[in-house]
Design an enzyme around this catalytic site. Structure first.
Site, PDB file in Angstrom:
ATOM      1  N   PHE A 239       0.974  -1.221   0.040  1.00 41.94           N
ATOM      2  CA  PHE A 239      -0.191   0.031  -0.187  1.00 41.94           C
ATOM      3  C   PHE A 239       0.802   1.409   0.135  1.00 41.94           C
ATOM      4  O   PHE A 239       0.612   2.212   0.298  1.00 41.94           O
ATOM      5  CB  PHE A 239      -1.439  -0.056   1.311  1.00 41.94           C
ATOM      6  CG  PHE A 239      -1.681  -1.485   1.433  1.00 41.94           C
ATOM      7  CD1 PHE A 239      -2.572  -1.834   0.521  1.00 41.94           C
ATOM      8  CD2 PHE A 239      -1.296  -1.903   2.538  1.00 41.94           C
ATOM      9  CE1 PHE A 239      -3.016  -2.942   0.903  1.00 41.94           C
ATOM     10  CE2 PHE A 239      -2.042  -3.198   2.731  1.00 41.94           C
ATOM     11  CZ  PHE A 239      -2.943  -3.508   1.870  1.00 41.94           C
ATOM     12  N   ILE A 465       2.329  -7.080  -5.502  1.00 41.52           N
ATOM     13  CA  ILE A 465       2.010  -6.911  -4.071  1.00 41.52           C
ATOM     14  C   ILE A 465       0.684  -7.107  -3.799  1.00 41.52           C
ATOM     15  O   ILE A 465       0.099  -6.746  -2.530  1.00 41.52           O
ATOM     16  CB  ILE A 465       1.988  -5.026  -4.043  1.00 41.52           C
ATOM     17  CG1 ILE A 465       1.438  -3.904  -5.099  1.00 41.52           C
ATOM     18  CG2 ILE A 465       3.690  -4.190  -4.166  1.00 41.52           C
ATOM     19  CD1 ILE A 465       1.390  -2.396  -4.396  1.00 41.52           C
ATOM     20  N   GLY A 466       0.081  -7.520  -4.401  1.00 40.85           N
ATOM     21  CA  GLY A 466      -1.373  -8.887  -4.120  1.00 40.85           C
ATOM     22  C   GLY A 466      -1.857  -7.639  -4.919  1.00 40.85           C
ATOM     23  O   GLY A 466      -3.629  -8.778  -4.997  1.00 40.85           O
ATOM     24  N   ILE A 645      -9.525  -3.057 -19.089  1.00 38.51           N
ATOM     25  CA  ILE A 645      -9.711  -3.981 -18.107  1.00 38.51           C
ATOM     26  C   ILE A 645      -8.341  -5.354 -18.047  1.00 38.51           C
ATOM     27  O   ILE A 645      -9.308  -5.789 -19.464  1.00 38.51           O
ATOM     28  CB  ILE A 645     -10.970  -4.332 -17.562  1.00 38.51           C
ATOM     29  CG1 ILE A 645     -11.703  -3.190 -17.528  1.00 38.51           C
ATOM     30  CG2 ILE A 645     -11.250  -4.913 -16.161  1.00 38.51           C
ATOM     31  CD1 ILE A 645     -10.784  -2.212 -15.948  1.00 38.51           C
ATOM     32  N   LEU A 646      -7.427  -5.242 -18.404  1.00 38.55           N
ATOM     33  CA  LEU A 646      -6.931  -7.222 -18.880  1.00 38.55           C
ATOM     34  C   LEU A 646      -7.349  -8.096 -17.994  1.00 38.55           C
ATOM     35  O   LEU A 646      -7.523  -9.302 -18.818  1.00 38.55           O
ATOM     36  CB  LEU A 646      -5.469  -6.932 -18.300  1.00 38.55           C
ATOM     37  CG  LEU A 646      -4.336  -5.431 -19.097  1.00 38.55           C
ATOM     38  CD1 LEU A 646      -3.002  -5.973 -18.797  1.00 38.55           C
ATOM     39  CD2 LEU A 646      -4.693  -5.858 -20.706  1.00 38.55           C
ATOM     40  N   PRO A 648     -10.992  -9.142 -15.510  1.00 37.15           N
ATOM     41  CA  PRO A 648     -12.055  -8.774 -14.653  1.00 37.15           C
ATOM     42  C   PRO A 648     -12.026  -8.891 -13.283  1.00 37.15           C
ATOM     43  O   PRO A 648     -13.163  -8.216 -12.521  1.00 37.15           O
ATOM     44  CB  PRO A 648     -12.633  -8.629 -15.729  1.00 37.15           C
ATOM     45  CG  PRO A 648     -12.437  -8.770 -17.354  1.00 37.15           C
ATOM     46  CD  PRO A 648     -11.393 -10.112 -17.466  1.00 37.15           C
ATOM     47  N   LYS A 717      -5.375   1.882 -18.023  1.00 36.79           N
ATOM     48  CA  LYS A 717      -5.719   3.203 -16.587  1.00 36.79           C
ATOM     49  C   LYS A 717      -5.515   2.459 -16.038  1.00 36.79           C
ATOM     50  O   LYS A 717      -6.396   1.727 -15.078  1.00 36.79           O
ATOM     51  CB  LYS A 717      -6.945   3.994 -16.825  1.00 36.79           C
ATOM     52  CG  LYS A 717      -6.795   4.969 -18.079  1.00 36.79           C
ATOM     53  CD  LYS A 717      -8.519   5.461 -17.835  1.00 36.79           C
ATOM     54  CE  LYS A 717      -8.421   6.605 -18.856  1.00 36.79           C
ATOM     55  NZ  LYS A 717      -9.734   7.699 -18.878  1.00 36.79           N
ATOM     56  N   GLY A 720      -5.520   0.042  -9.481  1.00 42.15           N
ATOM     57  CA  GLY A 720      -5.603  -0.330  -8.567  1.00 42.15           C
ATOM     58  C   GLY A 720      -5.811   0.250  -7.230  1.00 42.15           C
ATOM     59  O   GLY A 720      -6.206   0.220  -5.752  1.00 42.15           O
ATOM     60  N   GLU A 721      -5.966   2.192  -7.301  1.00 40.51           N
ATOM     61  CA  GLU A 721      -5.891   2.860  -6.381  1.00 40.51           C
ATOM     62  C   GLU A 721      -6.963   3.596  -6.225  1.00 40.51           C
ATOM     63  O   GLU A 721      -6.883   4.684  -6.039  1.00 40.51           O
ATOM     64  CB  GLU A 721      -4.729   3.599  -6.437  1.00 40.51           C
ATOM     65  CG  GLU A 721      -3.370   3.186  -5.451  1.00 40.51           C
ATOM     66  CD  GLU A 721      -1.991   3.943  -6.144  1.00 40.51           C
ATOM     67  OE1 GLU A 721      -1.911   4.547  -4.849  1.00 40.51           O
ATOM     68  OE2 GLU A 721      -1.252   3.404  -6.697  1.00 40.51           O
TER      69      GLU A 721
HETATM   70 MO1  MOS Z   1       1.146   3.170  -4.462  1.00 43.43          MO
HETATM   71  S1  MOS Z   1       0.613   4.326  -2.228  1.00 43.43           S
HETATM   72  O1  MOS Z   1       1.221   4.852  -5.164  1.00 43.43           O
HETATM   73  O2  MOS Z   1       2.090   2.540  -3.118  1.00 43.43           O
END
Ligand code: MOS
Length: 754
Positions: A239, A465-466, A645-646, A648, A717, A720-721
């Site tokens: 994160f 990272i998961g 979306i590679l 779904p 695009k 993840g965030e």
């Molecule tokens: Mo994320 S906070 O840009 O690792």
């Protein structure tokens, strides 16, 4: 709740299960501290019990007397470590506070490290290290005496005369918002294991940027980075907390070198609160001016963010919020507030989580002031040309997201009056907010190898990272080379591989897959040339553009085909291997050289020729108990557009996980700080509240098809965030709708609603 994988819609790949799923659920995946090393010593950190002052004396006598203790590292015997300049970007030092004293800059600063034959011995001895301090009164956070507040820079987004527009506006919202301190708390603790083989150092550490870690640890040790290898095959959550070099790593490396044995450190949960970074608390004043018809004419946003004494870390999310709507005029500022705290850092969606929370709350307040539906307010102010820069968007599907989410949620049944949707004992509230995340791309490389059998190997020092990176990178190569996913092996997270981007800023999929596409295309080109220029093959004389790859064969449009194995035999090669470098438009040509030396070169979002963002709309229902004021969230709907979306399944999981985090941000999560000692109080996961299953209701994630040919070759695009942006505002807006009470400081708790 259904557990079926989401069906792909237009411009979406297949919902393949994760390549690493079985390894992870069976415990076979080796996280860095699981990797066996020969005859290791164990390290335990000793940290400061004061936040400000001097370490007068460190008595290690009793600790050294514990049988099995090998060495204790303190400021005295670690002076050879070189200081490394603090850099807020990925890969550099996470803090300027690198020494073990005598100056103490924050609570929980590392002051010693005990190394022993076992973890238990090291821990016992660590308790016996006695520190004597000259304590000074620290400044903990906003409102404390002795803070040092300054502008975080000169240039923040501005357009037109916002002050004049505000005075001319029919309706003005002027409000202040606050967001709390949060800590990443990845389930995997902050671990470091160092092994020397002569002059060569191997570091096993969970990392979001192995090239950054490699170069930075080499600098602190004063050795050639070529002699350092960092291995981080699996990461148990990050994160943003594992993207930089923290002070622990060079200490462990030094200990292993001096003691001639591998040394393993697994820092404790509470130590993780102070030896790594965190999301600092923020404050915001926002003014929105609008005409009676809902058109916004002015937006001002003044942000304040806490940071440490020495390091001016900031997230400055005004650079993102100003893109969201057609504001007419804009004026923004950001101040950093230096306190006696450890240096904060990136935490999932760093700039947009606090700043979008504040703006999207203010948007709801404006809708109320105008007597207008909040979705309509956003529609009226939807933007095609950026207020500040005049640039257009590469693609923008915000209102499509609103329409799809609103329909799925049943928004049209909402009655506007607060408290008007009561259900027995429960006050029902419906709220919505915008989610956004800048589309970042980073310079990266990748190496792809194809064997005549159709087996493919992809190598890049990117990181999973998961999120599902192994899987989407594998899918990209499989699709491009026309082989089944099962034939693809993906190797990530090792600095002996060609460098990949920092797993931050949601860059990995867009950037790494673009490099993989480039390498695969170079392989295809060789195959196509060999197949079409042969004198005797079934594809002889075909135009290269007529050939595609599927099921391990090169196929022409009329059905003529030749197996890849045969083409490769004709080429006389046992393997086709290509190394590619992807430099996104907007990144300097030296971006790859920088990457090799451990520095990330990134572009996108508000930068470049176009404005590039993934967007979404989130709707939630809250129920506030009329008597106890308990807040529940029975359902949430989010609709998101993130280019191609590679996968779904993995995308759905990221978005849903993000919304769950958003629920936590709204209702649970906050690091409590003792103002007298500038100390984190709830530094464990029993007291640091996050949503549990009972808090997480039905979450519907809708992926809205979107095509964007401009962002990058993969058309992706990063998302993840994205999911955890907007949720907290949607919940706060729903709480207002349920109760008529506007809560502007997160998290929202029962006592706020009494
Ligand atoms: Mo994320 S906070 O840009 O690792």
């Amino acid at each position: 709740m259904s557990i079926a994988a989401p069906e792909p819609k237009a411009n979406m790949g297949r919902p393949e299960p994760r390549l690493d799923a079985r390894l992870k659920v069976t415990g076979e995946a080796r996280y860095p501290s699981d990797v066996p090393v020969g005859n290791p010593l164990h390290a335990v950190l000793v940290t400061s019990a004061i936040a400000k002052g001097r370490l007068d004396r460190l008595d290690t006598e009793a600790a050294r007397a514990v049988p099995g203790v090998v060495e204790i590292f303190t400021a005295e015997n670690t002076r050879e470590l070189k200081p490394l300049e603090y850099t807020p970007g990925g890969g550099g030092a996470s803090t300027s506070v690198q020494g073990l004293g005598p100056d103490i800059a924050h609570d929980g600063q590392i002051i010693a490290m005990v190394v022993a034959e076992s973890f238990e011995v090291a821990r016992e001895a660590a308790y016996k290290v006695k520190a004597t301090y000259a304590r000074e009164a620290p400044s903990a956070s906003f409102g404390a005496a002795g803070l040092d507040e300054k502008p975080a820079g000169k240039e923040f987004p501005k357009a037109g005369d916002a002050a004049a527009a505000l005075s001319a506006a029919d309706v003005v919202v002027d409000a202040e918002y606050g967001t709390p301190t949060q800590h990443h708390n990845p389930i995997e603790l902050f671990t470091t294991t160092c092994v020397w083989d002569g002059e060569h150092l191997t570091v096993h550490e969970p990392s979001q940027f192995v090239y950054g870690l490699k170069n930075s640890v080499a600098k602190r040790l004063g050795i050639d980075p070529a002699k350092v290898r960092v291995v981080s095959t699996y990461i148990g959550g990050a994160f943003g907390s594992k993207a930089q070099l923290t002070p622990r790593t060079p200490l462990v490396a030094l200990a292993a070198k001096r003691l001639g044995r591998p040394v393993k450190l697994v820092a404790s949960r509470d130590q993780g609160f102070t030896i790594a970074t965190y999301r600092a608390e923020t404050k915001h004043r926002i003014r929105l001016g609008a005409r009676r018809d809902g058109k916004i004419t002015a937006y001002t946003h003044d942000g304040r963010e806490v940071t440490s004494r020495p390091d001016a870390y900031k997230v400055a999310g005004v650079s993102d919020t100003v893109r969201l709507y057609d504001f007419g005029t804009v004026a923004t500022s950001v101040n950093v507030v230096h306190a006696d705290r450890n240096t904060p850092g990136f935490m999932r969606s760093p700039p947009v989580v606090p700043y979008v929370y504040a703006l999207e709350s203010a948007m709801d307040e404006l809708a109320v002031a105008l007597g207008m539906d909040p979705v309509e307010l956003r529609r009226i102010n939807d933007v095609t040309k950026d207020t500040v820069s005049g640039k257009s968007w590469s693609s923008r599907s915000l209102m499509k997201c609103y329409d799809e989410a609103a329909a799925a949620f049943g928004w049209s049944r909402r009655t506007a009056e607060p408290g008007s949707m009561r259900d027995g004992e429960w006050l029902v509230g419906w709220g919505c907010a915008t989610a956004c995340y800048p589309t970042h791309m980073a310079a990266t490389t990748a190496r792809v190898r194809l064997l005549p059998s159709g087996e493919v190997r992809v190598q890049v020092a990117a990181h999973d990272i998961g999120t599902g990176a192994y899987t989407v990178i594998g899918q990209t190569a499989a699709e491009r080379l026309g082989v089944p996913l099962a034939a693809v092996t993906v190797e990530l997270g090792d600095s002996d591989l060609p460098p990949g981007p920092v797993a931050g800023g949601s860059t990995t999929t867009a950037s790494t897959c673009s490099a993989v596409i480039k390498a695969c295309d170079a392989i295809r080109e060789k195959l196509v040339r060999a197949a079409s220029t042969a004198n005797d093959g079934p594809l002889a004389g075909r135009s290269p553009s007529d050939l595609s790859f599927t099921d391990g064969r090169a196929v022409a449009s009329d059905g003529a085909a030749e197996s890849v194995a045969d083409v490769m035999q004709r080429l006389g090669t046992a393997a086709l291997e290509e190394y590619a470098e992807y430099i996104p438009h907007g990144v300097q040509q030296d971006g790859i050289r920088k990457l090799y030396s451990g520095r990330a070169a990134m572009t996108g979002g508000p930068h470049g020729d176009k404005i590039m963002y993934a967007l979404g709309a989130e709707f939630v229902e809250v129920r506030v108990h009329a008597r106890t004021r308990e807040v529940r969230v029975p359902r949430a709907v989010g609709a998101f557009a993130g280019g191609r979306i590679l996968n779904p399944r993995t995308a759905h999981s990221q978005l849903m996980g993000g919304m769950i985090w958003g629920i936590g941000s709204a209702l649970h999560e906050a690091t409590e700080i003792d103002p007298r000692e500038a100390r984190y109080v709830n530094d464990n996961i029993s007291e640091y509240l996050i949503p549990v299953n009972a808090d997480v209701p039905r979450i519907d994630v809708i992926m809205v098809p979107e095509e964007d040919a401009e962002v990058n070759p993969a058309g992706v695009k990063g998302l993840g965030e994205l999911g955890n942006v907007g949720t907290a505002a949607a919940i706060a807006n729903a709480v207002y709708h349920a109760t008529g009470k506007r809560i502007r400081d997160l998290p929202i708790r029962i006592e706020d609603l009494l």
